[in-house]
Design an enzyme around this catalytic site. Sequence first.
Site, short mmCIF file in Angstrom:
data_model
loop_
_atom_site.label_atom_id
_atom_site.label_comp_id
_atom_site.label_asym_id
_atom_site.label_seq_id
_atom_site.Cartn_x
_atom_site.Cartn_y
_atom_site.Cartn_z
N LYS A 187 0.84 -1.21 0.00
CA LYS A 187 0.00 0.00 0.00
C LYS A 187 0.87 1.25 0.00
O LYS A 187 1.93 1.27 0.62
CB LYS A 187 -0.87 0.00 1.25
CG LYS A 187 -1.93 -1.06 1.20
CD LYS A 187 -2.98 -0.77 2.27
CE LYS A 187 -4.01 -1.86 2.29
NZ LYS A 187 -4.17 -2.48 3.58
N GLY A 244 3.56 3.31 2.92
CA GLY A 244 4.57 2.50 3.58
C GLY A 244 4.27 2.19 5.02
O GLY A 244 3.11 2.14 5.45
N GLY A 253 9.92 -4.18 -7.13
CA GLY A 253 10.97 -3.62 -7.99
C GLY A 253 12.32 -4.30 -7.77
O GLY A 253 12.69 -4.60 -6.63
N GLY A 300 12.20 -1.89 25.60
CA GLY A 300 11.73 -0.63 26.20
C GLY A 300 12.26 0.58 25.46
O GLY A 300 12.58 1.61 26.05
N VAL A 358 11.51 3.24 21.95
CA VAL A 358 10.39 4.14 21.64
C VAL A 358 9.11 3.36 21.33
O VAL A 358 8.06 3.61 21.93
CB VAL A 358 10.75 5.06 20.44
CG1 VAL A 358 9.55 5.89 20.02
CG2 VAL A 358 11.91 5.96 20.80
N SER A 405 9.39 -6.13 20.34
CA SER A 405 9.70 -4.82 19.78
C SER A 405 11.18 -4.54 20.01
O SER A 405 11.55 -3.76 20.88
CB SER A 405 8.81 -3.80 20.49
OG SER A 405 9.18 -2.52 20.14
N HIS A 440 -0.12 34.41 25.24
CA HIS A 440 -0.48 33.98 26.59
C HIS A 440 -1.98 33.68 26.66
O HIS A 440 -2.77 34.45 26.11
CB HIS A 440 -0.15 35.07 27.60
CG HIS A 440 -0.63 34.77 28.99
ND1 HIS A 440 0.03 33.86 29.80
CD2 HIS A 440 -1.72 35.21 29.67
CE1 HIS A 440 -0.63 33.78 30.95
NE2 HIS A 440 -1.70 34.57 30.90
C1 LIG Z 1 5.09 1.22 15.30
C2 LIG Z 1 5.85 2.33 14.63
C3 LIG Z 1 5.59 3.64 14.98
C4 LIG Z 1 6.28 4.68 14.36
N1 LIG Z 1 6.00 5.97 14.71
C5 LIG Z 1 6.66 6.99 14.12
C6 LIG Z 1 6.36 8.34 14.43
O1 LIG Z 1 5.49 8.62 15.26
N2 LIG Z 1 7.03 9.31 13.79
C7 LIG Z 1 8.01 9.03 12.86
O2 LIG Z 1 8.59 9.96 12.30
N3 LIG Z 1 8.31 7.76 12.53
C8 LIG Z 1 7.66 6.74 13.14
N4 LIG Z 1 7.94 5.45 12.77
C9 LIG Z 1 9.01 5.20 11.77
C10 LIG Z 1 8.50 5.46 10.34
O3 LIG Z 1 7.36 4.68 10.10
C11 LIG Z 1 9.59 5.12 9.35
O4 LIG Z 1 10.77 5.81 9.71
C12 LIG Z 1 9.20 5.52 7.94
O5 LIG Z 1 8.02 4.86 7.54
C13 LIG Z 1 10.32 5.21 6.95
O6 LIG Z 1 9.91 5.58 5.68
P1 LIG Z 1 10.53 4.87 4.37
O7 LIG Z 1 9.90 5.56 3.21
O8 LIG Z 1 11.99 4.85 4.47
O9 LIG Z 1 10.08 3.36 4.47
P2 LIG Z 1 8.63 2.60 4.65
O10 LIG Z 1 7.69 3.56 5.24
O11 LIG Z 1 8.98 1.38 5.35
O12 LIG Z 1 8.20 2.37 3.16
C14 LIG Z 1 8.92 1.50 2.33
C15 LIG Z 1 7.99 0.98 1.25
O13 LIG Z 1 8.76 0.31 0.28
C16 LIG Z 1 8.03 -0.81 -0.18
N5 LIG Z 1 9.00 -1.75 -0.77
C17 LIG Z 1 10.05 -2.36 -0.18
N6 LIG Z 1 10.75 -3.09 -1.07
C18 LIG Z 1 10.12 -2.94 -2.25
C19 LIG Z 1 10.36 -3.45 -3.57
N7 LIG Z 1 11.39 -4.24 -3.85
N8 LIG Z 1 9.50 -3.09 -4.55
C20 LIG Z 1 8.44 -2.29 -4.31
N9 LIG Z 1 8.17 -1.78 -3.09
C21 LIG Z 1 9.01 -2.09 -2.09
C22 LIG Z 1 7.34 -1.33 1.07
O14 LIG Z 1 6.20 -2.10 0.73
C23 LIG Z 1 6.96 -0.02 1.77
O15 LIG Z 1 5.67 0.41 1.41
C24 LIG Z 1 7.26 4.39 13.36
C25 LIG Z 1 7.51 3.06 12.99
C26 LIG Z 1 6.81 2.04 13.61
C27 LIG Z 1 7.09 0.62 13.19
#
Ligand SMILES: Cc1cc2nc3c(=O)[nH]c(=O)nc-3n(C[C@H](O)[C@H](O)[C@H](O)COP(=O)(O)OP(=O)(O)OC[C@H]3O[C@@H](n4cnc5c(N)ncnc54)[C@H](O)[C@@H]3O)c2cc1C
Length: 463
Positions: free
Chosen positions: A36, A39, A113, A179, A181, A263, A437
């Site tokens: 989706k 990410g 990809g 323990g 984030v 976690s 304020h």
């Molecule tokens: C429980 C949890 C809570 C979080 N809370 C926060 C928060 O409050 N604030 C914050 O800043 N960050 C938070 N994060 C971290 C944040 O979600 C990630 O840092 C962020 O999503 C990273 O973005 P990205 O684009 O690098 O990767 P992702 O968001 O992981 O996206 C990567 C995408 O690439 C796709 N993909 C991978 N390989 C391929 C391929 N070969 N071909 C096609 N598609 C592919 C995957 O399907 C995915 O959709 C949290 C993470 C978790 C797990």
Amino acid sequence: MKEFDVAIIGGGPGGYVAAIRGSQLGAKICLVERDKLGGTCLNRGCIPTKALYASAKAYSSARKANKFGIHTGDISFDINIAVSRKNSVVKRLVNGVESLLKAHGVEKITGEGFIESPGRIRVKKSDGEEGINARNIIIAAGSEPAIIPAFNIDRKDILTSTEILDLETVPKSLLIIGGGVIGCEFANIFAEYGSKVILIELLPTILSTEERHISQLITRRFRGKGIEIYTETSVDRIEKAEGGIKTVLSDGREFLAEKVLVSIGRSFNTLGLGLEGLGIETENGCIPVDEKMETNINGIYAVGDVVGGMLFAHVASSEGIVAVSNALGKDKRMDYSAIPSFIFTDPEVAGVGMKEAEAKEKGIDIKVGRFPYAANGKALCMDEEEGYVKVIADTATDRVIGCSIIGANATDLIGEATLAMKAGLKTRDIVETVHAHPTLSEITMEALEDVHGMAIHKAGRRI
Ligand SMILES: Cc1cc2nc3c(=O)[nH]c(=O)nc-3n(C[C@H](O)[C@H](O)[C@H](O)COP(=O)(O)OP(=O)(O)OC[C@H]3O[C@@H](n4cnc5c(N)ncnc54)[C@H](O)[C@@H]3O)c2cc1C
């Protein structure tokens, strides 16, 4: 074969933001996503957790509504409504990303990809394969929960941060391994929902990267909510047992809980992208890049979780903008000097720049200012008097070089200190800016004034 200026693998906050910026810069962009859009952040991370956190906060507020003169009678919590609300927030945002990509003319290809060579990607789709040519490629493949085989994660009773988002009942007891984030955010949410939470941490404290006082305050608050915390202890094994899931610690102690959340960190999505064939070697599981977000191969960039460092959505997005700008001939460098971090617990935690200990270790002559929530009018009106803002300034320049906040809305308040750091502002520049304020932002202003012993609403300065 279709031709693009830039092809991006991964539609999370690193990839989709890069795609939109690339299109704004006039380029022909393609985004390859196997799942989706949005990410981890939109579907399994930032957004779903914060929607569930909002339910926890609302439930907690309802329980103390009497204090504000509201008689609610008996209140109860329905996790199914919280989860379906979370799903609708997620859906709305994912659809929003889809519409934005369309509006910007980004071509989205659904599939996996694989980089065959610089400039060439093969996409495995549900109905076959498609090859595309792109002058530049950005890898934004993200990360997944780290899995240890010995923990027997079955995604039903022994869960990762993904499955726990969709529980149909509030577990009577939840044991959380880790323990950090994410572990602490879920500990807070499920303790508020009514679970008996047990938190196991390998290091001497939970939230070990935070200021010592912050970790202590959260520990105290967690214990006040009935969360049991065991530090400096590791898990030997997890197994199904009569009446629940048994977790055995390496010192032999055993706990029985209805559900277990593992976690313990993230593993990076570097497999299956064709990196070896390209000559890109990972380091500690991540893709090494330079400050322009380019890998060792010309025209192949990487951004977001997959490059390691600070695993935040806002970092991924910034890196995405830097990478696509450079791919399109600009000269941008990623600046990590003022990256806000935060933890959605109760109270919230946020920080930017250096911590006091770090500044001292580096031999920087610093001045520290602090101001408590308890001395702020708005915080008292909100019944949120726990916490403080702490500012660190470089004595020689008077510039803000760090800020830590624990307290209500800390995650929003950190924006001011982040801007101050990025713009190289002096404490005096900010305190001479009139703050409204009564607002919580006055706490930051008074902490900045306290750097020079001039906080108006603080008697007897303590540094
Ligand atoms: C429980 C949890 C809570 C979080 N809370 C926060 C928060 O409050 N604030 C914050 O800043 N960050 C938070 N994060 C971290 C944040 O979600 C990630 O840092 C962020 O999503 C990273 O973005 P990205 O684009 O690098 O990767 P992702 O968001 O992981 O996206 C990567 C995408 O690439 C796709 N993909 C991978 N390989 C391929 C391929 N070969 N071909 C096609 N598609 C592919 C995957 O399907 C995915 O959709 C949290 C993470 C978790 C797990």
